[in-house]
Design a protein around this motif. Sequence first.
Motif, PDB file in Angstrom:
ATOM      1  N   PRO A 217      47.866  47.668  33.203  1.00  0.00           N
ATOM      2  CA  PRO A 217      48.063  46.442  32.427  1.00  0.00           C
ATOM      3  C   PRO A 217      49.168  46.641  31.402  1.00  0.00           C
ATOM      4  N   ILE A 218      49.844  45.542  31.028  1.00  0.00           N
ATOM      5  CA  ILE A 218      50.927  45.636  30.052  1.00  0.00           C
ATOM      6  C   ILE A 218      50.375  46.144  28.721  1.00  0.00           C
ATOM      7  N   GLY A 219      51.043  47.144  28.188  1.00  0.00           N
ATOM      8  CA  GLY A 219      50.630  47.740  26.928  1.00  0.00           C
ATOM      9  C   GLY A 219      51.814  48.321  26.197  1.00  0.00           C
ATOM     10  N   ARG A 220      51.530  49.153  25.211  1.00  0.00           N
ATOM     11  CA  ARG A 220      52.612  49.678  24.371  1.00  0.00           C
ATOM     12  C   ARG A 220      53.539  50.621  25.130  1.00  0.00           C
ATOM     13  N   ASP A 221      53.071  51.209  26.223  1.00  0.00           N
ATOM     14  CA  ASP A 221      53.908  52.131  26.993  1.00  0.00           C
ATOM     15  C   ASP A 221      54.664  51.447  28.124  1.00  0.00           C
ATOM     16  N   THR A 222      54.448  50.152  28.312  1.00  0.00           N
ATOM     17  CA  THR A 222      55.141  49.415  29.366  1.00  0.00           C
ATOM     18  C   THR A 222      56.640  49.387  29.095  1.00  0.00           C
ATOM     19  N   ARG A 223      57.430  49.672  30.107  1.00  0.00           N
ATOM     20  CA  ARG A 223      58.885  49.665  29.966  1.00  0.00           C
ATOM     21  C   ARG A 223      59.426  48.308  30.409  1.00  0.00           C
ATOM     22  N   LEU A 224      60.351  47.795  29.624  1.00  0.00           N
ATOM     23  CA  LEU A 224      60.933  46.483  29.902  1.00  0.00           C
ATOM     24  C   LEU A 224      62.314  46.632  30.533  1.00  0.00           C
ATOM     25  N   CYS A 225      62.535  45.870  31.612  1.00  0.00           N
ATOM     26  CA  CYS A 225      63.866  45.692  32.185  1.00  0.00           C
ATOM     27  C   CYS A 225      64.170  44.196  32.151  1.00  0.00           C
ATOM     28  N   MET A 226      65.453  43.855  32.227  1.00  0.00           N
ATOM     29  CA  MET A 226      65.829  42.455  32.036  1.00  0.00           C
ATOM     30  C   MET A 226      67.128  42.148  32.756  1.00  0.00           C
ATOM     31  N   SER A 227      67.524  40.895  32.680  1.00  0.00           N
ATOM     32  CA  SER A 227      68.835  40.491  33.193  1.00  0.00           C
ATOM     33  C   SER A 227      69.462  39.513  32.218  1.00  0.00           C
ATOM     34  N   LEU A 228      70.796  39.473  32.226  1.00  0.00           N
ATOM     35  CA  LEU A 228      71.560  38.529  31.417  1.00  0.00           C
ATOM     36  C   LEU A 228      72.488  37.750  32.341  1.00  0.00           C
TER      37      LEU A 228
ATOM     38  N   LEU B 128      53.784  46.940  43.804  1.00  0.00           N
ATOM     39  CA  LEU B 128      53.575  47.708  45.021  1.00  0.00           C
ATOM     40  C   LEU B 128      53.540  49.210  44.758  1.00  0.00           C
ATOM     41  N   ARG B 129      54.337  49.660  43.768  1.00  0.00           N
ATOM     42  CA  ARG B 129      54.397  51.089  43.468  1.00  0.00           C
ATOM     43  C   ARG B 129      53.522  51.496  42.279  1.00  0.00           C
ATOM     44  N   GLY B 130      52.824  50.549  41.663  1.00  0.00           N
ATOM     45  CA  GLY B 130      51.951  50.865  40.551  1.00  0.00           C
ATOM     46  C   GLY B 130      52.685  51.370  39.331  1.00  0.00           C
ATOM     47  N   LEU B 131      53.843  50.791  39.044  1.00  0.00           N
ATOM     48  CA  LEU B 131      54.677  51.260  37.938  1.00  0.00           C
ATOM     49  C   LEU B 131      54.452  50.418  36.691  1.00  0.00           C
ATOM     50  N   ASP B 132      54.420  51.080  35.547  1.00  0.00           N
ATOM     51  CA  ASP B 132      54.173  50.403  34.270  1.00  0.00           C
ATOM     52  C   ASP B 132      55.476  49.842  33.704  1.00  0.00           C
ATOM     53  N   TYR B 133      56.005  48.849  34.413  1.00  0.00           N
ATOM     54  CA  TYR B 133      57.256  48.173  34.057  1.00  0.00           C
ATOM     55  C   TYR B 133      57.027  46.669  34.125  1.00  0.00           C
ATOM     56  N   VAL B 134      57.880  45.930  33.435  1.00  0.00           N
ATOM     57  CA  VAL B 134      57.927  44.482  33.573  1.00  0.00           C
ATOM     58  C   VAL B 134      59.384  44.043  33.455  1.00  0.00           C
ATOM     59  N   TYR B 135      59.732  42.983  34.161  1.00  0.00           N
ATOM     60  CA  TYR B 135      61.123  42.522  34.256  1.00  0.00           C
ATOM     61  C   TYR B 135      61.181  41.042  33.876  1.00  0.00           C
ATOM     62  N   LYS B 136      62.167  40.680  33.055  1.00  0.00           N
ATOM     63  CA  LYS B 136      62.318  39.292  32.594  1.00  0.00           C
ATOM     64  C   LYS B 136      63.795  38.928  32.550  1.00  0.00           C
ATOM     65  N   SER B 137      64.127  37.731  32.993  1.00  0.00           N
ATOM     66  CA  SER B 137      65.515  37.258  32.956  1.00  0.00           C
ATOM     67  C   SER B 137      65.774  36.464  31.695  1.00  0.00           C
ATOM     68  N   PHE B 138      67.031  36.565  31.196  1.00  0.00           N
ATOM     69  CA  PHE B 138      67.443  35.872  29.976  1.00  0.00           C
ATOM     70  C   PHE B 138      68.856  35.340  30.148  1.00  0.00           C
ATOM     71  N   SER B 139      69.207  34.375  29.290  1.00  0.00           N
ATOM     72  CA  SER B 139      70.593  33.998  29.073  1.00  0.00           C
ATOM     73  C   SER B 139      70.891  34.220  27.598  1.00  0.00           C
ATOM     74  N   THR B 140      72.164  34.172  27.232  1.00  0.00           N
ATOM     75  CA  THR B 140      72.514  34.389  25.832  1.00  0.00           C
ATOM     76  C   THR B 140      73.864  33.769  25.516  1.00  0.00           C
ATOM     77  N   ARG B 141      74.041  33.372  24.262  1.00  0.00           N
ATOM     78  CA  ARG B 141      75.357  32.994  23.742  1.00  0.00           C
ATOM     79  C   ARG B 141      75.848  34.057  22.765  1.00  0.00           C
TER      80      ARG B 141
ATOM     81  N   LEU C  78      65.714  48.122  21.142  1.00  0.00           N
ATOM     82  CA  LEU C  78      64.337  47.953  21.601  1.00  0.00           C
ATOM     83  C   LEU C  78      63.982  48.869  22.770  1.00  0.00           C
ATOM     84  N   ALA C  79      64.872  49.793  23.101  1.00  0.00           N
ATOM     85  CA  ALA C  79      64.631  50.760  24.179  1.00  0.00           C
ATOM     86  C   ALA C  79      64.340  50.073  25.513  1.00  0.00           C
ATOM     87  N   ILE C  80      65.021  48.947  25.752  1.00  0.00           N
ATOM     88  CA  ILE C  80      64.913  48.300  27.053  1.00  0.00           C
ATOM     89  C   ILE C  80      65.573  49.200  28.086  1.00  0.00           C
ATOM     90  N   ARG C  81      64.844  49.510  29.148  1.00  0.00           N
ATOM     91  CA  ARG C  81      65.289  50.548  30.088  1.00  0.00           C
ATOM     92  C   ARG C  81      66.544  50.157  30.865  1.00  0.00           C
TER      93      ARG C  81
END
Length: 270
Positions: free
Chosen positions: A6-17, A35-48, A60-63
């Motif tokens: 489950p998502i917690g303090r050790d979960t690693r974040l990946c993202m896109s811009l 599928l691989r049981g990895l403690d990661y989560v991925y989220k897409s973003f835009s930015t100006r 923020l130590a985003i991987r």
Amino acid sequence: MTMKPPIGRDTRLCMSLSARPGNFGSRFHNRLYELRGLDYVYKSFSTRDLPGAVGGIRALAIRGCAISMPFKEAVIPLLDGLAGSAAAIDSVNTIVNDDGVLTGYNTDYAAVVALIADIDPATRFVLRGSGGMAKAVAAALRDSGFRDGTIVARNAGAGQALAALYGFGWAAAVTEGAPLLINVTPIGMTGGNEDELPFSADAIAACDIAFDVVQYPPETRFLQAARAAGKRVITGTEVATLQALEQFILYTGVRPTAAEVAQAAEFARG
């Protein structure tokens, strides 16, 4: 299949811009994490605020972060270094964060090399586009042995520079067809000029292979026209899958099986 924590303090974040965030990357990566049981989560973003966003990756130590149009070249001065093909083509589509050190990669290049590997390099091509993705495609063509090609770009400075860099011709507009037609522009993209064609109907009818890097929609008008004419097509979804796989490996150090990749790609398209 190992249960994903489950998502917690050790979960690693990946993202896109991206200027126009989509769902493919998020769904693809998150499905593979499951599928691989990895403690990661991925989220897409835009930015100006690209400098602020890249600063956030570091702070923020985003991987890892996928980079899409229009940031592939603008992001380079904000990084600590470039690896491999990113340095060679001066275009980044992936950032990897190693303890605050941000390194740029280009997995688009590797994806295109794989997708054109079975095409005779003597094949003449017309490539429309001159941005960061066009650099990756042109470099992949050159490094795969293609020599007879034309870069079509309305921006004369960018088009001529790209053509000269890789030893191809340049034209301001599409004036002729070729056996291999490649669209590396937003023409046909959802939310923009999706009803337009990057090449004429006659050029499409006369080609052998139609290659469109546009990912949304999965079947652009260009690809639809090519399929209807019985041509071989290479899709933006194929590029997206292969380059995202390379990103996943860079971020996690894990190489999923072909079956897992196929399952994740099918889920991402859903």
